[in-house]
Design a protein around this motif. Structure first.
Motif, PDB file in Angstrom:
ATOM      1  N   LEU A   3      44.868  34.599  40.855  1.00 27.26           N
ATOM      2  CA  LEU A   3      44.509  35.324  39.640  1.00 27.26           C
ATOM      3  C   LEU A   3      45.225  34.757  38.422  1.00 27.26           C
ATOM      4  N   VAL A   4      46.507  34.442  38.574  1.00 25.58           N
ATOM      5  CA  VAL A   4      47.317  33.997  37.438  1.00 25.58           C
ATOM      6  C   VAL A   4      47.212  32.499  37.233  1.00 25.58           C
ATOM      7  N   GLU A   5      47.407  31.716  38.309  1.00 26.51           N
ATOM      8  CA  GLU A   5      47.486  30.270  38.119  1.00 26.51           C
ATOM      9  C   GLU A   5      46.141  29.628  37.806  1.00 26.51           C
ATOM     10  N   SER A   6      45.049  30.325  38.078  1.00 27.18           N
ATOM     11  CA  SER A   6      43.726  29.792  37.767  1.00 27.18           C
ATOM     12  C   SER A   6      43.376  29.901  36.290  1.00 27.18           C
ATOM     13  N   GLY A   7      44.128  30.721  35.560  1.00 22.68           N
ATOM     14  CA  GLY A   7      43.808  30.988  34.165  1.00 22.68           C
ATOM     15  C   GLY A   7      42.967  32.233  33.972  1.00 22.68           C
ATOM     16  N   ALA A   8      42.561  32.874  35.082  1.00 21.60           N
ATOM     17  CA  ALA A   8      41.730  34.076  34.987  1.00 21.60           C
ATOM     18  C   ALA A   8      42.463  35.201  34.268  1.00 21.60           C
ATOM     19  N   ALA A   9      43.759  35.365  34.572  1.00 19.29           N
ATOM     20  CA  ALA A   9      44.527  36.444  33.948  1.00 19.29           C
ATOM     21  C   ALA A   9      44.592  36.261  32.436  1.00 19.29           C
ATOM     22  N   ASP A  10      44.852  35.050  31.983  1.00 24.50           N
ATOM     23  CA  ASP A  10      44.932  34.799  30.546  1.00 24.50           C
ATOM     24  C   ASP A  10      43.564  34.895  29.890  1.00 24.50           C
ATOM     25  N   ALA A  11      42.526  34.440  30.580  1.00 22.06           N
ATOM     26  CA  ALA A  11      41.180  34.504  30.021  1.00 22.06           C
ATOM     27  C   ALA A  11      40.760  35.942  29.761  1.00 22.06           C
ATOM     28  N   ARG A  12      41.255  36.867  30.573  1.00 20.14           N
ATOM     29  CA  ARG A  12      40.927  38.279  30.419  1.00 20.14           C
ATOM     30  C   ARG A  12      42.005  39.054  29.663  1.00 20.14           C
ATOM     31  N   GLY A  13      43.021  38.354  29.193  1.00 19.59           N
ATOM     32  CA  GLY A  13      44.068  39.008  28.421  1.00 19.59           C
ATOM     33  C   GLY A  13      44.865  40.016  29.224  1.00 19.59           C
ATOM     34  N   LEU A  14      45.111  39.712  30.503  1.00 23.52           N
ATOM     35  CA  LEU A  14      45.836  40.655  31.342  1.00 23.52           C
ATOM     36  C   LEU A  14      47.303  40.751  30.924  1.00 23.52           C
ATOM     37  N   ASN A  17      41.986  54.173  46.219  1.00 29.61           N
ATOM     38  CA  ASN A  17      42.557  53.347  47.280  1.00 29.61           C
ATOM     39  C   ASN A  17      43.843  52.705  46.778  1.00 29.61           C
ATOM     40  N   ASN A  18      44.871  52.703  47.600  1.00 27.24           N
ATOM     41  CA  ASN A  18      46.169  52.167  47.161  1.00 27.24           C
ATOM     42  C   ASN A  18      46.089  50.694  46.782  1.00 27.24           C
ATOM     43  N   CYS A  19      45.046  49.999  47.229  1.00 22.13           N
ATOM     44  CA  CYS A  19      44.880  48.568  46.940  1.00 22.13           C
ATOM     45  C   CYS A  19      43.901  48.294  45.804  1.00 22.13           C
ATOM     46  N   SER A  20      43.488  49.311  45.064  1.00 21.79           N
ATOM     47  CA  SER A  20      42.444  49.085  44.060  1.00 21.79           C
ATOM     48  C   SER A  20      42.902  48.157  42.941  1.00 21.79           C
ATOM     49  N   GLY A  21      44.181  48.133  42.620  1.00 20.42           N
ATOM     50  CA  GLY A  21      44.674  47.185  41.621  1.00 20.42           C
ATOM     51  C   GLY A  21      44.546  45.754  42.108  1.00 20.42           C
ATOM     52  N   LYS A  22      44.918  45.538  43.360  1.00 15.79           N
ATOM     53  CA  LYS A  22      44.771  44.199  43.946  1.00 15.79           C
ATOM     54  C   LYS A  22      43.308  43.776  43.938  1.00 15.79           C
ATOM     55  N   HIS A  23      42.429  44.695  44.283  1.00 15.67           N
ATOM     56  CA  HIS A  23      41.011  44.357  44.351  1.00 15.67           C
ATOM     57  C   HIS A  23      40.409  44.133  42.964  1.00 15.67           C
ATOM     58  N   THR A  24      40.944  44.801  41.952  1.00 11.27           N
ATOM     59  CA  THR A  24      40.474  44.505  40.593  1.00 11.27           C
ATOM     60  C   THR A  24      40.895  43.092  40.205  1.00 11.27           C
ATOM     61  N   GLY A  25      42.082  42.693  40.624  1.00  7.04           N
ATOM     62  CA  GLY A  25      42.496  41.312  40.424  1.00  7.04           C
ATOM     63  C   GLY A  25      41.599  40.335  41.164  1.00  7.04           C
ATOM     64  N   PHE A  26      41.222  40.693  42.388  1.00  6.86           N
ATOM     65  CA  PHE A  26      40.299  39.850  43.153  1.00  6.86           C
ATOM     66  C   PHE A  26      38.966  39.681  42.402  1.00  6.86           C
ATOM     67  N   LEU A  27      38.451  40.783  41.885  1.00 10.31           N
ATOM     68  CA  LEU A  27      37.194  40.723  41.141  1.00 10.31           C
ATOM     69  C   LEU A  27      37.331  39.895  39.869  1.00 10.31           C
ATOM     70  N   THR A  28      38.478  39.998  39.218  1.00 13.83           N
ATOM     71  CA  THR A  28      38.713  39.229  37.990  1.00 13.83           C
ATOM     72  C   THR A  28      38.672  37.731  38.281  1.00 13.83           C
ATOM     73  N   TYR A  29      39.349  37.318  39.346  1.00 13.74           N
ATOM     74  CA  TYR A  29      39.338  35.911  39.736  1.00 13.74           C
ATOM     75  C   TYR A  29      37.924  35.465  40.109  1.00 13.74           C
ATOM     76  N   SER A  30      37.249  36.275  40.921  1.00 10.84           N
ATOM     77  CA  SER A  30      35.912  35.903  41.383  1.00 10.84           C
ATOM     78  C   SER A  30      34.939  35.757  40.220  1.00 10.84           C
ATOM     79  N   GLN A  31      35.034  36.667  39.263  1.00  8.63           N
ATOM     80  CA  GLN A  31      34.173  36.580  38.086  1.00  8.63           C
ATOM     81  C   GLN A  31      34.507  35.336  37.264  1.00  8.63           C
ATOM     82  N   HIS A  32      35.790  35.026  37.166  1.00  9.98           N
ATOM     83  CA  HIS A  32      36.244  33.882  36.362  1.00  9.98           C
ATOM     84  C   HIS A  32      35.694  32.564  36.894  1.00  9.98           C
ATOM     85  N   ILE A  33      35.629  32.429  38.231  1.00  8.42           N
ATOM     86  CA  ILE A  33      35.167  31.163  38.808  1.00  8.42           C
ATOM     87  C   ILE A  33      33.677  31.201  39.148  1.00  8.42           C
TER      88      ILE A  33
END
Length: 337
Positions: free
Chosen positions: A60-71, A135-151
């Motif tokens: 999520l972070v090293e791909s640039g997805a986090a910065d592209a979405r302003g996380l 779900n206790n993992c929903s934050g992780k899964h939102t990160g997963f979706l962010t990366y998937s959308q980015h690529i």
């Protein structure tokens, strides 16, 4: 260093009687030196479960997805979280999803009742049930979706053949410095890669030693560990050991629990990573063990009320009567660091 597969780490006493003993393994790794202390079989292969979320968040972070979405650091803390499903968690997840143009139905983590009592009671009183945001993992899964959308990858991001999981697998092998071909499906339906306990400690030491100018991967590690330390309330929630202990340490370490008695710690000032596993899967055992180790490393005051609560107790019954206490067993209390 002891060599038995599992050593006694934490005792539970009820009155004068030793009622239960939690046995397990501990690996403590200093970056650049290797394994500096261990208890039990540190080469045992385990599933790290949710203790590995900061590794799963690397793409999520090293791909640039986090910065592209302003996380922000709040988003990154949530991406590493096993949260309580409180409003501070679900409100942020809802807003993050909206920023992506997605909804709760895009998750693949499953529905879970929140562990946060006010959130649970509010759902019951309004005659509503939970959804996947709880779900206790929903934050992780939102990160997963962010990366998937980015690529531009497909929606089935928990599929082991998905590009996201391939990226996580590569990161996993790199930070543990060993191939980890085996995986199992976690509670949130994502693959969870197995590793040796020593490899998990090595990975946490890599996070501890990472620097902002050490390349994309190290810079991502720094951002994730700092987000966890800065926002311990988002990593877990009120009453939880991760939140309580990180608050008590004042941003000196990032810690993360995992199901079935796993706990890890990242200690930047010492360039040390810790990984432990309680054989019977008991959370109270892993919480007591990690608390003692953090005290022994000097980043947590062993006499702090929060430290004493996890390493000693007291244990009380439903009437508030003190019925027992915890005791750190000799193999752990005698660990030389």
């Amino acid at each position: 260093m002891t060599t038995n597969a599992n050593e006694a780490l934490v005792e539970v006493h009820r009155g004068p009687v030793l009622e239960c003993t939690h046995r397990g393994q501990v690996a403590i790794w200093r970056h650049g030196e290797g394994l500096i202390a261990g208890i039990g079989d540190t080469e045992a292969r385990i599933l790290p479960r949710s203790s590995s979320k900061m590794i799963q968040a690397l793409p999520l972070v090293e791909s640039g997805a986090a910065d592209a979405r302003g996380l922000t650091p709040e988003h990154l803390a949530l991406s590493c979280a096993s949260h309580q499903g409180a409003a501070i968690h679900t409100d942020r997840v809802t807003a993050w999803l909206a920023d992506l143009g997605l909804s709760e139905s895009d998750f693949r983590c499953g529905v879970q009742w929140p562990n946060d009592v006010p959130a649970r009671d509010a759902l019951i009183c309004s005659h509503c049930g939970p959804d996947q945001r709880h779900n206790n993992c929903s934050g992780k899964h939102t990160g997963f979706l962010t990366y998937s959308q980015h690529i531009g990858a497909g929606p089935e991001y928990v599929d082991p053949s998905h590009p996201l999981q391939a990226a996580i697998s590569e990161a996993w092998d790199d930070v543990t410095d060993e191939p980890n071909p085996e995986f199992a499906i976690d509670g949130c339906s994502a693959p969870n890669f197995s590793t040796r306990l020593s490899g998990l400690a090595r990975a946490m030491a890599a996070y501890a030693a990472a620097t902002p100018d050490g390349g994309a991967r190290q810079a991502a590690m720094v951002r994730l560990r700092e987000a966890m330390m800065l926002h311990p309330d988002l990593v877990a929630g009120e009453g939880r050991a991760c939140t309580r202990l990180m608050r008590a340490m004042g941003q000196r370490a990032a810690i993360k629990t995992g199901a079935e008695g796993v706990f890890v710690a990242i200690v930047p000032e010492l360039k040390i990573g810790v990984a432990l596993k309680i054989a019977d899967g008991a959370t109270r055992g892993s919480e007591a063990a990690i608390t003692h180790i953090l005290g022994a490393l000097g980043v947590l005051d062993p006499k702090h009320p929060e430290a004493l609560a996890f390493t000693h107790g007291p244990i009380r019954n439903w009437n508030g009567i003190e019925t027992g206490h915890y005791r750190i067993a000799d193999a752990l209390s005698g660990l030389q660091l």
